[in-house]
Each structure stands twice: as structure tokens, then as C-alpha cells.
Scaffold this motif. Structure first.
Motif, PDB file in Angstrom:
ATOM      1  N   HIS A 117      -5.518 -11.877  -0.635  1.00  0.00           N
ATOM      2  CA  HIS A 117      -5.914 -10.658   0.079  1.00  0.00           C
ATOM      3  C   HIS A 117      -6.867  -9.813  -0.752  1.00  0.00           C
ATOM      4  O   HIS A 117      -7.664  -9.055  -0.194  1.00  0.00           O
ATOM      5  CB  HIS A 117      -4.683  -9.848   0.473  1.00  0.00           C
ATOM      6  N   SER A 118      -6.768  -9.908  -2.069  1.00  0.00           N
ATOM      7  CA  SER A 118      -7.711  -9.206  -2.936  1.00  0.00           C
ATOM      8  C   SER A 118      -7.696  -9.866  -4.306  1.00  0.00           C
ATOM      9  O   SER A 118      -6.764 -10.605  -4.651  1.00  0.00           O
ATOM     10  CB  SER A 118      -7.377  -7.714  -3.057  1.00  0.00           C
ATOM     11  N   MET A 119      -8.739  -9.578  -5.089  1.00  0.00           N
ATOM     12  CA  MET A 119      -8.894 -10.225  -6.391  1.00  0.00           C
ATOM     13  C   MET A 119      -9.647  -9.299  -7.336  1.00  0.00           C
ATOM     14  O   MET A 119     -10.615  -8.647  -6.948  1.00  0.00           O
ATOM     15  CB  MET A 119      -9.682 -11.538  -6.239  1.00  0.00           C
ATOM     16  N   PHE A 120      -9.192  -9.267  -8.586  1.00  0.00           N
ATOM     17  CA  PHE A 120      -9.948  -8.643  -9.664  1.00  0.00           C
ATOM     18  C   PHE A 120     -10.554  -9.775 -10.487  1.00  0.00           C
ATOM     19  O   PHE A 120      -9.818 -10.610 -11.023  1.00  0.00           O
ATOM     20  CB  PHE A 120      -9.040  -7.785 -10.552  1.00  0.00           C
ATOM     21  N   SER A 121     -11.875  -9.826 -10.576  1.00  0.00           N
ATOM     22  CA  SER A 121     -12.528 -10.930 -11.278  1.00  0.00           C
ATOM     23  C   SER A 121     -13.456 -10.388 -12.359  1.00  0.00           C
ATOM     24  O   SER A 121     -14.084  -9.338 -12.195  1.00  0.00           O
ATOM     25  CB  SER A 121     -13.307 -11.806 -10.298  1.00  0.00           C
ATOM     26  N   PHE A 122     -13.525 -11.133 -13.467  1.00  0.00           N
ATOM     27  CA  PHE A 122     -14.251 -10.665 -14.642  1.00  0.00           C
ATOM     28  C   PHE A 122     -14.989 -11.821 -15.308  1.00  0.00           C
ATOM     29  O   PHE A 122     -14.553 -12.971 -15.239  1.00  0.00           O
ATOM     30  CB  PHE A 122     -13.287 -10.065 -15.678  1.00  0.00           C
ATOM     31  N   LYS A 123     -16.080 -11.496 -15.979  1.00  0.00           N
ATOM     32  CA  LYS A 123     -16.737 -12.441 -16.870  1.00  0.00           C
ATOM     33  C   LYS A 123     -16.052 -12.367 -18.230  1.00  0.00           C
ATOM     34  O   LYS A 123     -15.756 -11.277 -18.715  1.00  0.00           O
ATOM     35  CB  LYS A 123     -18.230 -12.112 -17.016  1.00  0.00           C
ATOM     36  N   TYR A 124     -15.810 -13.523 -18.845  1.00  0.00           N
ATOM     37  CA  TYR A 124     -15.192 -13.541 -20.164  1.00  0.00           C
ATOM     38  C   TYR A 124     -16.085 -12.850 -21.185  1.00  0.00           C
ATOM     39  O   TYR A 124     -17.305 -13.043 -21.208  1.00  0.00           O
ATOM     40  CB  TYR A 124     -14.930 -14.979 -20.623  1.00  0.00           C
TER      41      TYR A 124
ATOM     42  N   GLY B  54     -14.940 -12.505  -1.036  1.00  0.00           N
ATOM     43  CA  GLY B  54     -15.362 -11.553  -0.009  1.00  0.00           C
ATOM     44  C   GLY B  54     -15.250 -12.137   1.389  1.00  0.00           C
ATOM     45  O   GLY B  54     -14.824 -11.446   2.328  1.00  0.00           O
ATOM     46  N   GLU B  55     -15.628 -13.401   1.538  1.00  0.00           N
ATOM     47  CA  GLU B  55     -15.525 -14.064   2.838  1.00  0.00           C
ATOM     48  C   GLU B  55     -14.056 -14.192   3.267  1.00  0.00           C
ATOM     49  O   GLU B  55     -13.725 -13.950   4.433  1.00  0.00           O
ATOM     50  CB  GLU B  55     -16.164 -15.450   2.759  1.00  0.00           C
ATOM     51  N   ILE B  56     -13.203 -14.581   2.332  1.00  0.00           N
ATOM     52  CA  ILE B  56     -11.774 -14.729   2.644  1.00  0.00           C
ATOM     53  C   ILE B  56     -11.171 -13.388   3.033  1.00  0.00           C
ATOM     54  O   ILE B  56     -10.448 -13.272   4.032  1.00  0.00           O
ATOM     55  CB  ILE B  56     -11.028 -15.325   1.436  1.00  0.00           C
TER      56      ILE B  56
ATOM     57  N   ASP C  34     -12.250 -12.216   6.449  1.00  0.00           N
ATOM     58  CA  ASP C  34     -11.580 -12.975   7.513  1.00  0.00           C
ATOM     59  C   ASP C  34     -10.142 -12.498   7.702  1.00  0.00           C
ATOM     60  O   ASP C  34      -9.676 -12.327   8.840  1.00  0.00           O
ATOM     61  CB  ASP C  34     -11.600 -14.466   7.170  1.00  0.00           C
ATOM     62  N   LEU C  35      -9.423 -12.261   6.607  1.00  0.00           N
ATOM     63  CA  LEU C  35      -8.052 -11.757   6.710  1.00  0.00           C
ATOM     64  C   LEU C  35      -8.023 -10.381   7.369  1.00  0.00           C
ATOM     65  O   LEU C  35      -7.128 -10.079   8.163  1.00  0.00           O
ATOM     66  CB  LEU C  35      -7.410 -11.693   5.325  1.00  0.00           C
ATOM     67  N   HIS C  36      -9.001  -9.543   7.059  1.00  0.00           N
ATOM     68  CA  HIS C  36      -9.063  -8.224   7.677  1.00  0.00           C
ATOM     69  C   HIS C  36      -9.347  -8.334   9.178  1.00  0.00           C
ATOM     70  O   HIS C  36      -8.756  -7.601   9.980  1.00  0.00           O
ATOM     71  CB  HIS C  36     -10.132  -7.374   6.995  1.00  0.00           C
ATOM     72  N   ARG C  37     -10.233  -9.246   9.564  1.00  0.00           N
ATOM     73  CA  ARG C  37     -10.520  -9.434  10.991  1.00  0.00           C
ATOM     74  C   ARG C  37      -9.273  -9.894  11.737  1.00  0.00           C
ATOM     75  O   ARG C  37      -9.031  -9.476  12.876  1.00  0.00           O
ATOM     76  CB  ARG C  37     -11.656 -10.449  11.165  1.00  0.00           C
TER      77      ARG C  37
ATOM     78  N   ASN D  51     -13.259  -3.542   7.827  1.00  0.00           N
ATOM     79  CA  ASN D  51     -14.347  -3.415   6.871  1.00  0.00           C
ATOM     80  C   ASN D  51     -14.098  -4.378   5.712  1.00  0.00           C
ATOM     81  O   ASN D  51     -12.989  -4.906   5.564  1.00  0.00           O
ATOM     82  CB  ASN D  51     -14.440  -1.974   6.354  1.00  0.00           C
ATOM     83  N   PRO D  52     -15.085  -4.606   4.855  1.00  0.00           N
ATOM     84  CA  PRO D  52     -14.881  -5.570   3.759  1.00  0.00           C
ATOM     85  C   PRO D  52     -13.698  -5.243   2.857  1.00  0.00           C
ATOM     86  O   PRO D  52     -12.970  -6.140   2.428  1.00  0.00           O
ATOM     87  CB  PRO D  52     -16.203  -5.503   2.990  1.00  0.00           C
ATOM     88  N   ASN D  53     -13.482  -3.948   2.563  1.00  0.00           N
ATOM     89  CA  ASN D  53     -12.440  -3.575   1.610  1.00  0.00           C
ATOM     90  C   ASN D  53     -11.341  -2.706   2.195  1.00  0.00           C
ATOM     91  O   ASN D  53     -10.453  -2.249   1.458  1.00  0.00           O
ATOM     92  CB  ASN D  53     -13.071  -2.856   0.413  1.00  0.00           C
ATOM     93  N   SER D  54     -11.389  -2.442   3.489  1.00  0.00           N
ATOM     94  CA  SER D  54     -10.382  -1.583   4.112  1.00  0.00           C
ATOM     95  C   SER D  54     -10.341  -1.833   5.609  1.00  0.00           C
ATOM     96  O   SER D  54     -11.166  -2.578   6.155  1.00  0.00           O
ATOM     97  CB  SER D  54     -10.683  -0.106   3.835  1.00  0.00           C
ATOM     98  N   LEU D  55      -9.382  -1.177   6.266  1.00  0.00           N
ATOM     99  CA  LEU D  55      -9.232  -1.268   7.716  1.00  0.00           C
ATOM    100  C   LEU D  55      -9.331   0.112   8.327  1.00  0.00           C
ATOM    101  O   LEU D  55      -9.123   1.117   7.661  1.00  0.00           O
ATOM    102  CB  LEU D  55      -7.862  -1.872   8.064  1.00  0.00           C
TER     103      LEU D  55
END
Length: 210
Positions: free
Chosen positions: A97-104, A137-139, A142-145, A198-202
Motif C-alpha cells: 500500500h505504501s513504500m519508503f525507498s532510498f538509494k544506498y 506508484g502504479e501499484i 491501483d489499490l486506491h482506485r 489520488n496518488p497518495n491519498s483518497l
């Protein structure tokens, strides 16, 4: 709501407690860091890709409406294109449903800094993080839709900074929902019908609230 339990510490007893206790939110932050067992070993995470996916399956079998979030690192020392592809495929399989992603990046006083060379070129790290965030972002979209039309219980926690008439809250799955309402509703649990994604909220509207 749990903050960030290590996957090794999520036991069947804990999963059962989450399933049974109504005060525990239907959200679990389950940081995986990489989809490659080889990189997980280099990180000393003490679980494999297969172990993690088995845990996800057990959690979802017990709590079908659970929302999962995670942390990911790309460009860890020694990460190959195949290792990164494993991260993408795990992300696609779990559908967070959400992810925090980082460059090493090297951090002081860590084993990685002392023992491993930061050998993934910076431009490649950027390419990988962009690809991972694009997939997530795509996932997420889709979950929000899929949530549109449903009614969610929302804990109202704040007023909008831009609109006096708008409130904001979170579902049990930790998704932000914005809707029209009164300031005195802050702190209440309200039924909200989801009307738009919306991409990050409803967005939504309250149901049967006086």
C-alpha cells in the motif's frame, strides 16, 4: 499501530493478536530492504526472500484486509541488475500500500561501510530508484482506485491547511482520506464513503454523520 517490527520478530502469536484485537489497526509496516536473498545476506537481515514471502502469506491469510508497507534500499554494495530485478518482482508480487525507498549511501559506524565497497555507480542508483518508485506508484494508484465506492472508518486527525472546510484522517490501513467536515469532529472515528482516488491519498464524504 506498529511502527516497524523486524520481519524475524513477527510471530504467529503476534499475527493472531493483530487479527483478534479490534484496537490494533489493519496495517503492518514490514521492512524488507531488498528482494534478493543474496543482498539480504550481505545486509545480515537473517531471512531470505522466500522467508519474507511466506510471512506475507501468513499475515494475509490471517488478516485478509491488512495493508502492508515497507522500506527498500537500492544500490546496496554488490547489487547487480539481477538483484534489483528481484526487488522489482517482489514489489509486484506483494503489492504494498505504501513504500519508503532510498538509494544506498555509506553511514558511519556500520559494517557495510567497514567491509563493503560502495560499488554501484550513482547514476545507476538513480535509475533504479526511479524504476522502483514508478512501479510502486502504479501499484498504489491501483489499490486506491479499488477503494472508490467503499465505506471506510476514518480517524479524523487534522484540518486542511488550504481549505477551512476540509478535514483529514486515516483509515485503519493508514491511508490518508480528505473530506468536508467540522473542526469539532477531530478525534472521532467516522464512516466515510470513498469518492475519488489520488496518488497518495483518497477523497470522500461522511455517511450518516449529524
Amino acid at each position: 499501530r506498529f511502527a516497524s517490527p523486524h520481519p524475524r520478530h513477527v510471530t504467529d502469536r503476534m499475527i493472531e493478536a493483530m487479527r483478534r484485537l479490534p484496537k490494533v489497526c489493519r496495517h503492518l509496516h514490514l521492512p524488507v530492504q531488498s528482494g534478493s536473498s543474496r543482498i539480504l545476506a550481505a545486509m545480515r537481515r537473517r531471512y531470505t526472500r522466500e522467508d519474507y514471502l511466506d510471512l506475507v502469506s501468513r499475515v494475509r491469510n490471517a488478516i485478509p484486509d491488512i495493508a502492508l508497507s515497507t522500506d527498500m534500499i537500492v544500490g546496496f554494495p554488490g547489487e547487480t541488475a539481477e538483484d534489483f530485478a528481484a526487488t522489482l518482482s517482489l514489489t509486484a508480487e506483494v503489492r504494498y500500500h505504501s513504500m519508503f525507498s532510498f538509494k544506498y549511501s555509506p553511514r558511519p559506524n556500520t559494517l557495510a561501510l567497514k567491509r563493503l565497497k560502495d560499488d554501484v555507480e550513482e547514476g545507476e542508483k538513480t535509475r533504479r530508484i526511479v524504476a522502483l518508485q514508478g512501479l510502486q506508484g502504479e501499484i498504489q494508484a491501483d489499490l486506491h482506485r479499488q477503494a472508490v465506492g467503499s465505506v471506510a472508518e476514518v480517524l479524523v486527525d487534522s484540518r486542511s491547511r488550504r481549505r477551512d472546510w476540509e478535514l483529514s484522517g486515516r483509515t485503519s490501513g493508514n491511508t490518508v482520506v480528505n473530506f468536508a467536515g467540522r473542526p469539532e469532529w477531530i478525534g472521532r472515528l467516522l464512516p466515510v464513503r470513498i469518492t475519488a482516488a489520488n496518488p497518495n491519498s483518497l477523497k470522500g464524504e461522511t455517511v450518516g454523520v449529524a
